[in-house]
Write a protein that holds these residues in place. Structure first.
Motif, PDB file in Angstrom:
ATOM      1  N   LEU A   3      21.092-148.396  40.478  1.00  0.00           N
ATOM      2  CA  LEU A   3      20.545-147.294  39.675  1.00  0.00           C
ATOM      3  C   LEU A   3      19.503-146.508  40.466  1.00  0.00           C
ATOM      4  O   LEU A   3      19.456-145.276  40.384  1.00  0.00           O
ATOM      5  CB  LEU A   3      19.922-147.831  38.382  1.00  0.00           C
ATOM      6  CG  LEU A   3      20.912-148.255  37.306  1.00  0.00           C
ATOM      7  CD1 LEU A   3      20.192-148.953  36.160  1.00  0.00           C
ATOM      8  CD2 LEU A   3      21.695-147.065  36.789  1.00  0.00           C
ATOM      9  N   GLN A   4      18.678-147.197  41.226  1.00  0.00           N
ATOM     10  CA  GLN A   4      17.687-146.511  42.046  1.00  0.00           C
ATOM     11  C   GLN A   4      18.370-145.611  43.064  1.00  0.00           C
ATOM     12  O   GLN A   4      17.965-144.458  43.257  1.00  0.00           O
ATOM     13  CB  GLN A   4      16.794-147.524  42.768  1.00  0.00           C
ATOM     14  CG  GLN A   4      15.775-148.186  41.879  1.00  0.00           C
ATOM     15  CD  GLN A   4      15.004-149.280  42.615  1.00  0.00           C
ATOM     16  OE1 GLN A   4      15.449-149.808  43.630  1.00  0.00           O
ATOM     17  NE2 GLN A   4      13.839-149.618  42.085  1.00  0.00           N
ATOM     18  N   GLN A   5      19.415-146.126  43.698  1.00  0.00           N
ATOM     19  CA  GLN A   5      20.131-145.308  44.684  1.00  0.00           C
ATOM     20  C   GLN A   5      20.777-144.104  44.015  1.00  0.00           C
ATOM     21  O   GLN A   5      20.719-142.992  44.543  1.00  0.00           O
ATOM     22  CB  GLN A   5      21.202-146.138  45.395  1.00  0.00           C
ATOM     23  CG  GLN A   5      20.629-147.106  46.393  1.00  0.00           C
ATOM     24  CD  GLN A   5      21.734-147.865  47.127  1.00  0.00           C
ATOM     25  OE1 GLN A   5      22.788-148.132  46.572  1.00  0.00           O
ATOM     26  NE2 GLN A   5      21.474-148.198  48.374  1.00  0.00           N
ATOM     27  N   GLU A   6      21.375-144.316  42.856  1.00  0.00           N
ATOM     28  CA  GLU A   6      22.021-143.215  42.137  1.00  0.00           C
ATOM     29  C   GLU A   6      20.983-142.174  41.708  1.00  0.00           C
ATOM     30  O   GLU A   6      21.225-140.972  41.787  1.00  0.00           O
ATOM     31  CB  GLU A   6      22.780-143.752  40.920  1.00  0.00           C
ATOM     32  CG  GLU A   6      23.676-142.746  40.265  1.00  0.00           C
ATOM     33  CD  GLU A   6      24.737-142.186  41.188  1.00  0.00           C
ATOM     34  OE1 GLU A   6      25.039-140.988  41.073  1.00  0.00           O
ATOM     35  OE2 GLU A   6      25.268-142.922  42.042  1.00  0.00           O
ATOM     36  N   MET A   7      19.823-142.643  41.271  1.00  0.00           N
ATOM     37  CA  MET A   7      18.758-141.711  40.872  1.00  0.00           C
ATOM     38  C   MET A   7      18.261-140.928  42.084  1.00  0.00           C
ATOM     39  O   MET A   7      17.970-139.735  41.980  1.00  0.00           O
ATOM     40  CB  MET A   7      17.612-142.483  40.197  1.00  0.00           C
ATOM     41  CG  MET A   7      17.978-142.972  38.806  1.00  0.00           C
ATOM     42  SD  MET A   7      16.718-144.010  38.044  1.00  0.00           S
ATOM     43  CE  MET A   7      15.352-142.899  37.901  1.00  0.00           C
ATOM     44  N   GLU A   8      18.161-141.600  43.237  1.00  0.00           N
ATOM     45  CA  GLU A   8      17.737-140.898  44.448  1.00  0.00           C
ATOM     46  C   GLU A   8      18.760-139.837  44.835  1.00  0.00           C
ATOM     47  O   GLU A   8      18.400-138.712  45.189  1.00  0.00           O
ATOM     48  CB  GLU A   8      17.544-141.896  45.598  1.00  0.00           C
ATOM     49  CG  GLU A   8      16.304-142.739  45.466  1.00  0.00           C
ATOM     50  CD  GLU A   8      16.211-143.819  46.531  1.00  0.00           C
ATOM     51  OE1 GLU A   8      17.047-143.846  47.458  1.00  0.00           O
ATOM     52  OE2 GLU A   8      15.287-144.650  46.440  1.00  0.00           O
ATOM     53  N   ARG A   9      20.056-140.187  44.746  1.00  0.00           N
ATOM     54  CA  ARG A   9      21.105-139.205  45.063  1.00  0.00           C
ATOM     55  C   ARG A   9      21.052-138.035  44.095  1.00  0.00           C
ATOM     56  O   ARG A   9      21.166-136.873  44.494  1.00  0.00           O
ATOM     57  CB  ARG A   9      22.485-139.868  45.022  1.00  0.00           C
ATOM     58  CG  ARG A   9      22.818-140.648  46.265  1.00  0.00           C
ATOM     59  CD  ARG A   9      24.290-141.031  46.311  1.00  0.00           C
ATOM     60  NE  ARG A   9      24.645-142.025  45.321  1.00  0.00           N
ATOM     61  CZ  ARG A   9      24.641-143.331  45.527  1.00  0.00           C
ATOM     62  NH1 ARG A   9      24.315-143.808  46.709  1.00  0.00           N
ATOM     63  NH2 ARG A   9      24.988-144.168  44.571  1.00  0.00           N
ATOM     64  N   ALA A  10      20.878-138.350  42.811  1.00  0.00           N
ATOM     65  CA  ALA A  10      20.802-137.284  41.803  1.00  0.00           C
ATOM     66  C   ALA A  10      19.565-136.419  42.043  1.00  0.00           C
ATOM     67  O   ALA A  10      19.622-135.191  41.922  1.00  0.00           O
ATOM     68  CB  ALA A  10      20.765-137.883  40.395  1.00  0.00           C
ATOM     69  N   GLY A  11      18.452-137.048  42.406  1.00  0.00           N
ATOM     70  CA  GLY A  11      17.234-136.292  42.703  1.00  0.00           C
ATOM     71  C   GLY A  11      17.421-135.387  43.909  1.00  0.00           C
ATOM     72  O   GLY A  11      16.978-134.226  43.897  1.00  0.00           O
TER      73      GLY A  11
END
Length: 143
Positions: free
Chosen positions: A71-79
């Motif tokens: 989830l952290q990686q996905e949030m970073e990608r989305a950010g």
């Protein structure tokens, strides 16, 4: 582990089967042996059950950590994608603002040129009229 009450056991066997057992009867030894074996089996099963629960807890903890990491990686990608979109929008807005400034400057420049041309024509016409009038006045004086 609870111990089997021999008096209760002999009473139950007598009631159900009509057999009278004594405490020194070999069947009572079998009951004791079964009780001991069953106790050991239950103890092992309990240990195994605790091991399985510990493994399940560890697996769940590992899964939670992996999910959090994912989830952290996905949030970073989305950010990052959001920042890129915002940067593109900002750059497009800057470009549009520059184009509008150039268009406004050109419009103002055209307007200013037209104004100066108009002023020049008016002044030129006034000088022409003044020159004709002066020329006519000088001609009358010389005649």
């Amino acid at each position: 582990m609870s111990v089997v009450d021999p008096k209760r056991l002999t009473a139950e066997v007598a009631a159900r089967h009509g057999l009278l057992l004594r405490e020194d009867d070999p069947a009572m030894a079998l009951v004791t042996m079964s009780e001991i074996v069953l106790g050991e089996v239950l103890d092992r099963a309990e240990l195994r059950w605790r091991d399985l629960l510990s493994e399940a807890d560890a697996a769940q903890e590992k899964w939670q950590q992996e999910m959090i990491f994912g989830l952290q990686q996905e949030m970073e990608r989305a950010g990052c994608a959001l920042r890129m979109d915002l940067q593109r929008d900002r750059d497009a807005a800057k470009l549009q603002a520059r184009e509008l400034a150039v268009q406004l400057s050109q419009a103002y420049s055209r307007s200013a040129v037209r104004r100066w041309v108009a002023i020049g024509l008016i002044v030129g016409l006034a000088l022409l009229v003044f020159g004709i009038g002066l020329g006519a006045a000088v001609e009358r004086l010389w005649r």
